[in-house]
Design a protein around this motif. Structure first.
Motif, PDB file in Angstrom:
ATOM      1  N   GLY A 220      88.160  13.447  79.688  1.00 15.58           N
ATOM      2  CA  GLY A 220      88.505  14.827  80.022  1.00 15.58           C
ATOM      3  C   GLY A 220      89.969  15.033  80.369  1.00 15.58           C
ATOM      4  N   ILE A 221      90.861  14.242  79.747  1.00 15.22           N
ATOM      5  CA  ILE A 221      92.297  14.360  80.035  1.00 15.22           C
ATOM      6  C   ILE A 221      92.862  15.578  79.303  1.00 15.22           C
ATOM      7  CG2 ILE A 221      94.543  13.247  79.795  1.00 15.22           C
ATOM      8  CD1 ILE A 221      93.094  10.573  79.998  1.00 15.22           C
ATOM      9  N   THR A 222      93.633  16.398  80.020  1.00 18.96           N
ATOM     10  CA  THR A 222      94.233  17.595  79.424  1.00 18.96           C
ATOM     11  C   THR A 222      95.730  17.627  79.714  1.00 18.96           C
ATOM     12  OG1 THR A 222      93.812  18.930  81.402  1.00 18.96           O
ATOM     13  CG2 THR A 222      92.093  18.910  79.705  1.00 18.96           C
ATOM     14  N   ILE A 223      96.450  18.328  78.854  1.00 15.23           N
ATOM     15  CA  ILE A 223      97.881  18.584  79.049  1.00 15.23           C
ATOM     16  C   ILE A 223      98.090  20.083  78.901  1.00 15.23           C
ATOM     17  CG2 ILE A 223     100.208  18.223  78.161  1.00 15.23           C
ATOM     18  CD1 ILE A 223      99.427  15.478  77.286  1.00 15.23           C
ATOM     19  N   ALA A 224      98.618  20.696  79.930  1.00 12.40           N
ATOM     20  CA  ALA A 224      98.806  22.159  79.964  1.00 12.40           C
ATOM     21  C   ALA A 224      97.493  22.863  79.671  1.00 12.40           C
ATOM     22  CB  ALA A 224      99.897  22.583  78.967  1.00 12.40           C
ATOM     23  N   GLY A 225      96.406  22.283  80.190  1.00 14.64           N
ATOM     24  CA  GLY A 225      95.104  22.919  80.037  1.00 14.64           C
ATOM     25  C   GLY A 225      94.415  22.637  78.720  1.00 14.64           C
ATOM     26  N   GLN A 226      95.070  21.912  77.816  1.00 14.66           N
ATOM     27  CA  GLN A 226      94.484  21.618  76.520  1.00 14.66           C
ATOM     28  C   GLN A 226      94.014  20.163  76.476  1.00 14.66           C
ATOM     29  OE1 GLN A 226      94.013  23.992  74.147  1.00 14.66           O
ATOM     30  NE2 GLN A 226      94.846  25.387  75.723  1.00 14.66           N
ATOM     31  N   PRO A 227      92.812  19.931  75.916  1.00 14.53           N
ATOM     32  CA  PRO A 227      92.317  18.552  75.816  1.00 14.53           C
ATOM     33  C   PRO A 227      93.267  17.690  74.981  1.00 14.53           C
ATOM     34  CG  PRO A 227      90.562  20.133  75.360  1.00 14.53           C
ATOM     35  CD  PRO A 227      91.852  20.906  75.391  1.00 14.53           C
ATOM     36  N   LEU A 228      93.482  16.457  75.444  1.00 18.57           N
ATOM     37  CA  LEU A 228      94.345  15.529  74.718  1.00 18.57           C
ATOM     38  C   LEU A 228      93.481  14.692  73.775  1.00 18.57           C
ATOM     39  CD1 LEU A 228      97.109  14.191  74.257  1.00 18.57           C
ATOM     40  CD2 LEU A 228      96.531  12.591  76.117  1.00 18.57           C
ATOM     41  N   ASP A 229      93.673  14.909  72.477  1.00 20.41           N
ATOM     42  CA  ASP A 229      92.924  14.152  71.461  1.00 20.41           C
ATOM     43  C   ASP A 229      93.598  12.793  71.294  1.00 20.41           C
ATOM     44  OD1 ASP A 229      91.363  13.263  69.409  1.00 20.41           O
ATOM     45  OD2 ASP A 229      92.315  14.510  67.868  1.00 20.41           O
ATOM     46  N   HIS A 230      93.013  11.772  71.897  1.00 17.16           N
ATOM     47  CA  HIS A 230      93.648  10.462  71.829  1.00 17.16           C
ATOM     48  C   HIS A 230      92.615   9.357  71.977  1.00 17.16           C
ATOM     49  CE1 HIS A 230      93.070  10.732  76.127  1.00 17.16           C
ATOM     50  NE2 HIS A 230      93.464   9.481  76.294  1.00 17.16           N
ATOM     51  N   ARG A 231      93.061   8.149  71.626  1.00 13.68           N
ATOM     52  CA  ARG A 231      92.270   6.940  71.802  1.00 13.68           C
ATOM     53  C   ARG A 231      93.162   5.881  72.430  1.00 13.68           C
ATOM     54  NH1 ARG A 231      89.924   9.556  67.785  1.00 13.68           N
ATOM     55  NH2 ARG A 231      87.717   9.200  67.287  1.00 13.68           N
ATOM     56  N   LEU A 232      92.529   4.798  72.857  1.00 18.85           N
ATOM     57  CA  LEU A 232      93.278   3.642  73.323  1.00 18.85           C
ATOM     58  C   LEU A 232      93.105   2.511  72.323  1.00 18.85           C
ATOM     59  CD1 LEU A 232      92.662   3.364  77.176  1.00 18.85           C
ATOM     60  CD2 LEU A 232      94.724   4.156  75.996  1.00 18.85           C
TER      61      LEU A 232
ATOM     62  N   THR B 245      89.151   2.674  71.602  1.00 22.14           N
ATOM     63  CA  THR B 245      88.227   3.312  72.528  1.00 22.14           C
ATOM     64  C   THR B 245      88.485   4.805  72.554  1.00 22.14           C
ATOM     65  OG1 THR B 245      88.171   1.360  73.948  1.00 22.14           O
ATOM     66  CG2 THR B 245      87.443   3.432  74.924  1.00 22.14           C
ATOM     67  N   ASP B 246      87.460   5.611  72.250  1.00 24.01           N
ATOM     68  CA  ASP B 246      87.569   7.069  72.287  1.00 24.01           C
ATOM     69  C   ASP B 246      87.641   7.524  73.738  1.00 24.01           C
ATOM     70  OD1 ASP B 246      87.332   9.805  72.099  1.00 24.01           O
ATOM     71  OD2 ASP B 246      85.803   9.752  70.528  1.00 24.01           O
ATOM     72  N   MET B 247      88.673   8.272  74.083  1.00 22.95           N
ATOM     73  CA  MET B 247      88.892   8.695  75.459  1.00 22.95           C
ATOM     74  C   MET B 247      88.475  10.139  75.710  1.00 22.95           C
ATOM     75  SD  MET B 247      90.013   6.012  76.865  1.00 22.95           S
ATOM     76  CE  MET B 247      90.570   6.653  78.432  1.00 22.95           C
TER      77      MET B 247
ATOM     78  N   LEU C 278      97.581   8.707  69.558  1.00 20.10           N
ATOM     79  CA  LEU C 278      97.320  10.135  69.392  1.00 20.10           C
ATOM     80  C   LEU C 278      96.627  10.342  68.056  1.00 20.10           C
ATOM     81  CD1 LEU C 278     100.683  11.607  70.733  1.00 20.10           C
ATOM     82  CD2 LEU C 278      98.511  11.314  71.946  1.00 20.10           C
ATOM     83  N   GLY C 279      95.442  10.884  68.092  1.00 18.74           N
ATOM     84  CA  GLY C 279      94.672  11.066  66.867  1.00 18.74           C
ATOM     85  C   GLY C 279      93.567  10.030  66.781  1.00 18.74           C
ATOM     86  N   GLY C 280      93.183   9.703  65.544  1.00 19.60           N
ATOM     87  CA  GLY C 280      92.053   8.816  65.325  1.00 19.60           C
ATOM     88  C   GLY C 280      92.465   7.412  64.933  1.00 19.60           C
ATOM     89  N   GLU C 281      91.454   6.625  64.564  1.00 20.07           N
ATOM     90  CA  GLU C 281      91.697   5.262  64.102  1.00 20.07           C
ATOM     91  C   GLU C 281      92.359   5.300  62.727  1.00 20.07           C
ATOM     92  OE1 GLU C 281      88.214   2.824  64.153  1.00 20.07           O
ATOM     93  OE2 GLU C 281      87.437   3.774  65.971  1.00 20.07           O
ATOM     94  N   SER C 282      93.294   4.411  62.523  1.00 25.84           N
ATOM     95  CA  SER C 282      93.967   4.328  61.234  1.00 25.84           C
ATOM     96  C   SER C 282      94.610   2.961  61.108  1.00 25.84           C
ATOM     97  CB  SER C 282      95.047   5.417  61.108  1.00 25.84           C
ATOM     98  OG  SER C 282      96.103   5.180  62.039  1.00 25.84           O
ATOM     99  N   PHE C 283      94.990   2.632  59.895  1.00 28.32           N
ATOM    100  CA  PHE C 283      95.672   1.370  59.678  1.00 28.32           C
ATOM    101  C   PHE C 283      97.007   1.357  60.411  1.00 28.32           C
ATOM    102  CE2 PHE C 283      99.017  -0.860  57.340  1.00 28.32           C
ATOM    103  CZ  PHE C 283      98.564  -2.155  57.458  1.00 28.32           C
TER     104      PHE C 283
END
Length: 234
Positions: A144-156, A138-140, A173-178
């Motif tokens: 709008g989650i941020t860490i130190a003001g920066q968007p957190l690029d993550h999925r669940l 699931t793309d999160m 952290l990051g995209g879909e992968s094997f």
């Protein structure tokens, strides 16, 4: 003096008493007349078994118009409401009266069930315990989650058993992968303490994008191998 009509209960009593008594005595004990007793001797069927089937008390008011007028309307306008048909029939045949409305509605429903538009076919899924597990991401970004003001690029990563509803999720952290799928599935199964007979995921298009044929086949093999290995008890 007992009446001429006899009930099933009286007749059963008479037949019971008649086994050890004369006709007159058995009739008296069953509270029926001797004449009725003699009729029972000739015909031992219960009164309820002699009732003739109920016949239609009046002629069918729609017999002359349903096939010739109502059906053509249903065929020409499949979505037409039964009340609209009823009002049109009243306009054409004022002698019908309001009493045929329910009859007409039932006829219309029956006709549509057989001759109407095809209904949506639904195949119910029957899940069995321990058979199917599901994985998805699931793309999160919209959260709008941020860490130190920066968007957190993550999925669940999300795992779920179809039958019991057991769920497990963790942050990727990051995209879909094997690697993300394998790690998430491994953690879910360790937490579960077992493994389903089948596992289903999406196509993982992000993991296959821009890969040549050999690389895709290699990744497919890597995906299949851990699924074929089951170190957990069922």
């Amino acid at each position: 003096m007992p009446g001429r009509h006899v009930t099933d209960h009286q007749m059963r009593l008479y037949m019971k008493f008649r086994q050890t008594n004369s006709t007159a005595v058995a009739a008296a004990k069953a509270s029926i007349s001797t004449a009725t007793a003699y009729r029972i001797e000739k015909d031992s069927r219960l009164p309820s078994q002699k009732k003739a089937p109920r016949e239609r008390r009046r002629a069918d008011p729609l017999a002359d118009i349903f096939q010739t007028e109502v059906v053509p309307m249903l065929q020409a306008a499949p979505g037409i409401r039964a009340i609209a048909i009823f009002e049109e029939m009243l306009r054409r045949h004022p002698d019908l009266g309001n009493g045929v409305r329910r009859t007409l509605e039932r006829r219309v429903r029956s006709w549509r069930a057989v001759h109407g538009a095809e209904q949506e076919v639904i195949f119910r899924q029957v899940h069995e315990p321990g058979r199917l597990g599901l994985s998805d991401f699931t793309d999160m970004g919209k959260a709008g989650i941020t860490i130190a003001g920066q968007p957190l690029d993550h999925r669940l990563y999300h795992f779920r058993l179809a039958y019991s509803g057991f769920e497990h999720a963790h942050i990727v952290l990051g995209g879909e992968s094997f690697v993300a799928l394998a790690e998430g599935l491994q953690n879910a199964l360790w937490l579960l303490g077992g493994a389903p007979r089948e596992h289903r995921s999406d196509s993982l298009s992000a993991a296959f994008r821009n890969l040549d044929k050999d690389a895709r086949e290699d990744l497919t093999g890597r995906y299949v191998r851990p699924l074929r290995h089951d170190p957990f008890p069922q």
